[in-house]
Design a protein around this motif. Structure first.
Motif, PDB file in Angstrom:
ATOM      1  N   ALA A 120       0.812  -1.285  -0.052  1.00  0.00           N
ATOM      2  CA  ALA A 120       0.063   0.086   0.060  1.00  0.00           C
ATOM      3  C   ALA A 120       0.731   1.247   0.077  1.00  0.00           C
ATOM      4  N   ASN A 121       2.292   1.025   0.245  1.00  0.00           N
ATOM      5  CA  ASN A 121       3.113   2.245  -0.004  1.00  0.00           C
ATOM      6  C   ASN A 121       2.818   3.058   1.259  1.00  0.00           C
ATOM      7  N   ASN A 122       2.724   2.033   2.259  1.00  0.00           N
ATOM      8  CA  ASN A 122       2.348   2.864   3.489  1.00  0.00           C
ATOM      9  C   ASN A 122       3.251   2.343   4.660  1.00  0.00           C
ATOM     10  N   LEU A 123       4.467   2.334   4.412  1.00  0.00           N
ATOM     11  CA  LEU A 123       5.456   1.796   5.559  1.00  0.00           C
ATOM     12  C   LEU A 123       5.734   2.750   6.779  1.00  0.00           C
ATOM     13  N   PRO A 124       6.042   2.017   7.777  1.00  0.00           N
ATOM     14  CA  PRO A 124       6.387   3.063   8.717  1.00  0.00           C
ATOM     15  C   PRO A 124       7.755   3.557   8.599  1.00  0.00           C
ATOM     16  N   ALA A 125       8.186   4.515   9.500  1.00  0.00           N
ATOM     17  CA  ALA A 125       9.534   5.032   9.293  1.00  0.00           C
ATOM     18  C   ALA A 125      10.567   3.959   9.793  1.00  0.00           C
TER      19      ALA A 125
END
Length: 414
Positions: free
Chosen positions: A81-86
């Motif tokens: 989802a192109n929503n990785l954490p830092a």
């Protein structure tokens, strides 16, 4: 205070989180999201360091502590989802998101991370830093052993063989009425240590590219099945998934073959009997199994610079020492002295096991990471899965040994 420099010699849908990977608040302060598992059960070390960092810098680090079984799924979903954490602390580097990792070589070199745990990719980058060291070891119900008058090897003693150890367990059971002699976590990580102690090298890549368990490993598995007789060991831990830690804490089990991560929990929560650590058996090889979790930082989050600044701060020796003290970590940095808040002798025992171990003990930790850099990843554990079938009577030893090799080869060939 003990220095643990001997360690370096041994080791040759979408992501559902409370926010995004990083953000600015109304005042412009940065916020980083740190996805991990098990911080609360390990003393809250990362949360304590995140709080300290915010006080010093104003940068908020949100510790997102998820169940271990959910961590892999969440990171994969985040990558898709192109929503990785830092940043994250993971047990492995997944090829699905490996290309999104930042290079952490500068931090590794500056902060003296153990060189033997620095695995470089094809571009000579260090994309994952070891968070700590884990090691397999042996816990005993000291109350039961003392009541039975059975001695056990201390840190400076000669280790017992598996035959001597099992005989001692049976004496404790006979003298105290303990229900079981021992329990072992239903884990390939623990089983590898057991195999190593019998002289096996475990599952290794062969000249033709296939993978196979050696003959000595097969002999060790046969011995292991003999232990799982519902007398020395309850078969239900491996076959049915019963909780070995809970069984040991019940006071009805003489010994527990587990790992260093149990020390902090036992120190806080075992109150009905005395526990201690002892040298693991050697038949004839002394070997633990060293593991680690990997700290990774992701590109494309908008807070890449701030993430690396936090990691550089975290791995600074004074801060990393504090983290190790709080969380009960065996440190993955050179030249570090750690005085633990409790159970200093237990941590010393684990470090003694590491120092005395055959070099095979460090094989898994680095080769698994190198394999993942090349796109090879085990989605399940053939060593564990096929051993369970063997213990359950679903297949014989020869079939089990062959299946372990065949399944490993198949997964790595995908």
């Amino acid at each position: 205070m003990r220095k643990y420099s001997l360690i370096s010699a041994l080791l040759a849908g979408a992501l559902v989180l409370s926010g995004c990977s990083g953000s600015d608040d109304a005042a412009g302060a940065k916020s980083l999201q740190f996805l991990l598992s098990g911080d609360a059960s390990q003393g809250g070390g990362y949360q304590a360091m995140a709080d300290k960092y915010e006080k010093e810098t104003g940068v908020h680090v949100e510790i997102v502590d998820v169940p271990y079984d959910d961590l892999t799924t969440r990171l994969r979903s985040g990558a898709q989802a192109n929503n990785l954490p830092a940043l994250a602390r993971a047990s492995e580097v997944d090829p699905l998101w490996q290309s999104a990792l930042q290079d952490l070589s500068d931090i590794a070199e500056k902060e003296k991370v153990l060189p033997s745990l620095l695995v470089r990719n094809a571009d000579d980058e260090v994309q994952a830093l070891p968070s700590d060291l884990t090691a397999v070891g042996l816990f005993l119900n000291k109350t039961l052993f003392d009541k039975a008058g059975v001695k056990y090897p201390g840190i400076d003693d000669k280790p017992w063989t598996w035959d001597e150890y099992v005989a001692a367990l049976k004496k404790v059971q006979a003298a105290t009425g303990a229900k079981y002699g021992m329990v072992m976590d239903g884990s390939a990580h623990r089983l590898r240590s057991f195999l190593y102690q019998f002289g096996s090298k475990g599952v290794q890549k062969q000249a033709d590219g296939s993978y196979a368990l050696d003959a000595t490993g097969g002999q060790a598995l046969e011995y292991f099945k003999g232990l799982n007789d519902d007398k020395v060991m309850p078969k239900s831990v491996w076959v049915s998934g019963d909780d070995p830690s809970a069984l040991f804490k019940s006071g009805q089990v003489a010994a527990y073959y587990s790992g260093v991560w149990q020390v902090t929990d036992f120190a806080e929560n075992i109150t009905d009997f005395e526990w201690t650590t002892a040298l693991m058996p050697a038949q004839p090889v002394r070997a633990t199994n060293i593991g680690t979790n990997w700290i990774v930082a992701f590109d494309g989050t908008g807070v890449e610079k701030e993430t690396k600044e936090f990691l550089s701060w975290l791995y600074r020796q004074d801060n990393y020492t504090e983290l190790s003290q709080i969380a009960g970590f065996l440190p993955a940095e050179e030249g570090l002295s750690v005085t633990y808040k409790t159970s200093q002798d237990a941590f010393a025992m684990f470090n003694a096991e590491i120092a005395a171990s055959d070099e095979i003990a460090g094989y898994q930790a680095t080769t698994a990471l190198a394999d993942s850099y090349e796109g090879r990843l085990l989605n399940s554990e053939p060593l564990k899965d096929q051993t369970i079938k063997y213990l359950a009577g679903e297949q014989d030893l020869a079939t089990t040994v062959k299946a372990i090799g065949d399944d490993t080869t198949k997964q790595y060939s995908k």
